[in-house]
Design a protein around this motif. Structure first.
Motif, PDB file in Angstrom:
ATOM      1  N   GLN A 176       8.263  17.718-111.383  1.00  0.00           N
ATOM      2  CA  GLN A 176       9.428  18.451-111.898  1.00  0.00           C
ATOM      3  C   GLN A 176       9.675  18.183-113.380  1.00  0.00           C
ATOM      4  OE1 GLN A 176      10.938  20.736-109.996  1.00  0.00           O
ATOM      5  NE2 GLN A 176       9.333  20.166-108.507  1.00  0.00           N
TER       6      GLN A 176
ATOM      7  N   GLU B  46       6.243  29.785-114.457  1.00  0.00           N
ATOM      8  CA  GLU B  46       7.293  30.202-113.526  1.00  0.00           C
ATOM      9  C   GLU B  46       8.039  28.989-112.975  1.00  0.00           C
ATOM     10  OE1 GLU B  46       9.930  32.209-111.328  1.00  0.00           O
ATOM     11  OE2 GLU B  46       8.581  33.036-112.861  1.00  0.00           O
ATOM     12  N   ARG B  47       7.310  27.926-112.655  1.00  0.00           N
ATOM     13  CA  ARG B  47       7.965  26.687-112.208  1.00  0.00           C
ATOM     14  C   ARG B  47       8.864  26.131-113.298  1.00  0.00           C
ATOM     15  NH1 ARG B  47       3.224  22.847-110.599  1.00  0.00           N
ATOM     16  NH2 ARG B  47       4.953  21.330-110.635  1.00  0.00           N
TER      17      ARG B  47
ATOM     18  N   GLN C 108      12.083  28.040-113.520  1.00  0.00           N
ATOM     19  CA  GLN C 108      12.988  27.726-112.421  1.00  0.00           C
ATOM     20  C   GLN C 108      13.758  26.428-112.642  1.00  0.00           C
ATOM     21  OE1 GLN C 108      10.493  27.813-108.935  1.00  0.00           O
ATOM     22  NE2 GLN C 108      10.189  30.047-109.051  1.00  0.00           N
ATOM     23  N   THR C 109      13.253  25.551-113.505  1.00  0.00           N
ATOM     24  CA  THR C 109      13.982  24.314-113.806  1.00  0.00           C
ATOM     25  C   THR C 109      15.177  24.569-114.711  1.00  0.00           C
ATOM     26  OG1 THR C 109      12.717  23.738-115.815  1.00  0.00           O
ATOM     27  CG2 THR C 109      11.812  23.016-113.673  1.00  0.00           C
TER      28      THR C 109
END
Length: 571
Positions: A60, A86-87, A90-91
């Protein structure tokens, strides 16, 4: 711009002080430090590997995600960067490089509504890019009128107006309104077509689509003159044959968006860090694999970043059937040369010379490379071919005679060398390097010393801070027996080139000639200390310098059958 990328771009100079961690380093810290060291060295493959390893241990971490995205995009692997970007989105972290990758990914899928729905508070890239993306997304969504309204709104910003009008014209052409597109190109004396090579080609293609091939040829000549490269020559030949050129610059919304990224990259090139520009060039090529200009820009940037193997591989993406294959192979040869692979570079240029026998630039590059490798006979032959194909009124002919003259001089073919140097000076009488080379050569041959002095004095007047040229002036005065006059010039040459063995050796000889023996010995010792033992072809002769230290210059001259200095000086 993201913090990590900013650090990458501004702190590359720290690499020399950063010890690269062992590949065996374990844990998050080891992988992160290894990735950072790789990033400082623009080793994108290693950076992607190490940051991915670190990310596996800390899934993360936005900083690690961002660096993986950047490294993958820099390698030209935007598809691998998209899921990580994309990850990262999302954070909730803000990242310019991730936003570039995400917008490009949407364009690749043809999801133009998603581009229009982007939250520019969090997903902005650059004001020009975001505005142009919106315009092209409207085209993709089927609302050309909304696209034109978007472009018109953007064009109100005077600093952005030329780029916006260029894309407005491309969008009109993509919709089949070639008349509207040409009206934009024709406005303000055609200045829009001067934005870039692609802008000029776009106008040529649009004119051809309007059945105005004669006007298209005039536009081509106005933009590029008579020096057309093979790609432009192919366009001109098609126009002359009455063929209608296809409109290829941005015929679809996806290709229009590719052009957006390329436009900004090309505009920033030379004004900001190379790896920053590389993001835009790589995204353009990812969206449009046949975007040869984006490929060439990417390859050139990689070359400048010292990633020669990746640069060579990128140049090779240009197919041999493409009109710009010639430019790609020239770039590949240069990258191979910079990678210390001169034989491979020579092989590329020799094949290119056979494939493009009427292009003097190929043989010029081949001659330069062969001359650097001290293959003077082959270099002279390459310059022969270049001269045969170079127009008489070309501004480059002085250099070709000069370069070929150097080859003849190194081959002990002095009559041919002198003829070439004089031919060069006929074309450009005040070119300082030619004046210096010919003047110095005449001095070394004890020939036409008064003319040599005049040439070198003119060269010094043009380049007073050139150590080589100032040394030549001191040396010609020395060879003419004007020792006292030579001292100040030789001292100045040593100031300009303090570690050059030849210049220090010359100053030693001048000091000896005016009776300053101890200072002469000091300079000869300095000269010896600066000679590279692996340079067996250097002008400074270590054995002769050692002999001067043993017995003095007069004795050495006597051993060589030359006139002692005291006689030349009237003593």
């Amino acid at each position: 711009m993201p913090v990590s990328i900013l650090r990458t771009l501004s702190c590359a100079a720290l690499m020399a002080a950063t010890a690269a961690p062992s590949v065996q380093a374990e844990g998050l810290a080891g992988s992160y430090l290894a990735g950072r060291a790789a990033t400082y060295g623009s080793d994108f493959a290693a950076a992607a590997l190490y940051y991915t390893q670190a990310l596996a241990r800390d899934p993360q971490n936005p900083l690690l995600m961002e660096n993986v995205v950047f490294a993958q995009l820099a390698m030209g692997k935007a598809d691998l960067a998209v899921p990580v970007a994309e990850r990262l989105r999302q954070t909730g972290a803000r990242s310019q490089v991730a936003n570039i990758v995400l917008a490009g990914g949407l364009a690749a899928k043809g999801d133009y509504q998603a581009i229009l729905d982007r939250d520019l508070e969090r997903e902005a890239i650059h004001p020009l890019v975001d505005g142009l993306l919106q315009g092209w997304a409207y085209v993709g969504a089927g609302s050309v009128s909304s696209a034109l309204e978007t472009f018109d709104r953007l064009a109100k910003d005077g600093s952005l107006k030329p780029f916006v009008l260029y894309h407005r014209a491309l969008a009109l052409a993509s919709a089949g309104d070639y008349g509207g597109a040409e009206a934009l190109f024709a406005a303000e004396d055609g200045r829009l077509a001067t934005l870039s090579r692609r802008a000029a080609v776009a106008r040529v293609q649009i004119l051809s689509q309007l059945n105005r091939n004669d006007d298209a040829r005039e536009a081509l000549a106005a933009a590029f003159g008579n020096s057309l490269d093979p790609g432009l020559e192919a366009l001109d030949a098609q126009l002359a044959a009455g063929e209608t050129l296809a409109y290829t610059i941005a015929p679809s919304p996806q290709e229009g968006i590719a052009e957006v990224f390329f436009t900004l990259g090309a505009a920033l090139n030379g004004d900001t860090a190379n790896d920053y520009v590389l993001m835009y060039a790589r995204m353009a090529a990812s969206l449009r694999p046949d975007h040869v200009d984006a490929i060439l820009l990417s390859a050139g940037l990689l070359d400048q970043l010292g990633r020669y193997e990746l640069s060579v591989a990128t140049y090779k993406q240009v197919p041999a059937t493409h009109p710009d294959y010639h430019a790609a192979e020239m770039g590949r040869a240069e990258a191979l040369r910079r990678a210390a692979k001169p034989d491979a570079a020579i092989e590329v240029l020799e094949k290119l010379a056979r494939d493009f026998p009427d292009q003097p630039s190929v043989n010029i590059s081949l001659g330069d490379l062969l001359r650097q490798q001290e293959d003077y006979a082959a270099a002279a032959r390459a310059y022969d071919k270049a001269l045969d194909k170079t127009p008489e009124d070309s501004s480059s002919r002085w250099f070709l005679f000069y370069a070929r003259g150097i080859c003849h001089e190194r081959l002990d073919q002095w009559p041919q060398a002198e003829a070439d140097f004089r031919a060069s000076l006929e074309l450009d009488p005040n070119r300082p390097q030619v004046l210096n080379y010919l003047g110095y050569s005449l001095v070394e041959k004890s020939s036409k010393l008064d003319e040599a002095l005049d040439m070198i004095e003119r060269a010094v007047a043009a380049r007073p801070d050139s150590g080589f040229i100032v040394d030549s002036l001191g040396w010609v005065l020395y060879r003419m027996g004007k020792f006292e006059e030579a001292v100040a010039h030789m001292e100045r040459a040593v100031e300009l080139m303090p570690v050059d063995p030849v210049v220090n050796d010359h100053l030693g000889d001048v000091y000896w000639a005016v009776g300053r023996a101890r200072e002469a010995e000091f300079q000869w010792k300095r000269a010896l200390s600066f000679i590279d033992p692996e340079d067996t072809d250097g002008e400074a002769d270590p054995e002769r310098i050692r002999r001067k230290l043993e017995v003095g210059l007069d004795a050495v001259l006597a051993e060589e059958g030359a006139q002692p200095l005291k006689v030349a000086n009237g003593g």
